[in-house]
Design an enzyme around this catalytic site. Structure first.
Site, PDB file in Angstrom:
ATOM      1  N   GLY A  15       0.781  -1.227   0.000  1.00  9.87           N
ATOM      2  CA  GLY A  15       0.000   0.000   0.000  1.00  9.87           C
ATOM      3  C   GLY A  15       0.818   1.285   0.000  1.00  9.87           C
ATOM      4  O   GLY A  15       0.319   2.320   0.445  1.00  9.87           O
ATOM      5  N   HIS A 112       0.940   1.266 -13.840  1.00  7.23           N
ATOM      6  CA  HIS A 112       1.771   0.124 -14.255  1.00  7.23           C
ATOM      7  C   HIS A 112       3.233   0.553 -14.269  1.00  7.23           C
ATOM      8  O   HIS A 112       3.556   1.617 -14.809  1.00  7.23           O
ATOM      9  CB  HIS A 112       1.348  -0.375 -15.638  1.00  7.23           C
ATOM     10  CG  HIS A 112       2.058  -1.613 -16.047  1.00  7.23           C
ATOM     11  ND1 HIS A 112       1.752  -2.842 -15.503  1.00  7.23           N
ATOM     12  CD2 HIS A 112       3.083  -1.811 -16.905  1.00  7.23           C
ATOM     13  CE1 HIS A 112       2.563  -3.748 -16.035  1.00  7.23           C
ATOM     14  NE2 HIS A 112       3.378  -3.147 -16.886  1.00  7.23           N
TER      15      HIS A 112
END
Length: 192
Positions: A15, A112
């Protein structure tokens, strides 16, 4: 009084991008609305749950292992996202390949760790690093049914230095992600 725009952030791991998004956007006023980050994960033990809790945010957990197949999980995920009435859905290290059950009903963006269309899919950082190229980078794109193939919304490069290790390159790449993704999400939320 300003309204609220929910930003649903899907994550699966530690996270760090989720935390960068929370620090940059949670509680910020954008376009006359206050941004509220809504963390959602598919892994009950994800490190991002504790990161979100540091900011007083409760994470919704939808454990993918409790569903018989990808489509059933995606149906539950769509239902959870829809309950939050999001202005935007952002994937930040969400390690699931999504089916049309999700992609046909939810507009989402993804981060990405490569310069798409190069190095789609898993191990993109390692593949970029060992490619012989002089740069790697990150891409923010719309999520479609085809893996890592949606419209590119933002990209930025990181040089691959001659004395780099995979770890040093990855650290610079993550620092770029933590800046570029929240800035891009802020722009998209302003347009939402």
């Amino acid at each position: 009084m300003a309204g609220v725009k929910n930003l649903v952030v899907l994550f699966s791991g530690e996270g760090t991008n989720l935390e960068a998004i929370i620090r940059h956007l949670h509680g910020k006023e954008i376009g006359g609305a206050t941004i509220h980050v809504v963390p959602v994960t598919n892994r009950p033990g994800a490190g991002g749950i504790a990161r979100a809790a540091k900011y007083g945010l409760e994470t919704e957990v939808i454990d993918h292992t409790l569903y018989p197949d990808r489509e059933a999980f995606d149906e539950a995920l769509v239902a959870a996202i829809t309950r939050h009435d999001p202005a935007l859905v952002a994937m930040a290290g969400f390690m699931r390949i999504l089916t049309p059950v999700f992609t046909s009903r939810i507009e989402a963006v993804n981060l990405h760790p490569s310069l798409l269309p190069l190095f789609k899919g898993a191990r993109a950082i390692e593949r970029s690093f060992t490619s012989g190229m002089k740069v790697g980078g990150v891409t923010i794109h719309r999520v479609t049914a085809e893996l890592d193939s949606g419209e590119i919304l933002a990209q930025a490069c990181v040089p691959i230095e001659p004395d780099d290790t995979l770890e040093s390159f990855e650290a610079r790449l993550h620092a770029l992600e933590h800046r570029l993704y929240p800035e891009t999400l802020e722009r998209l939320l302003a347009e939402a």
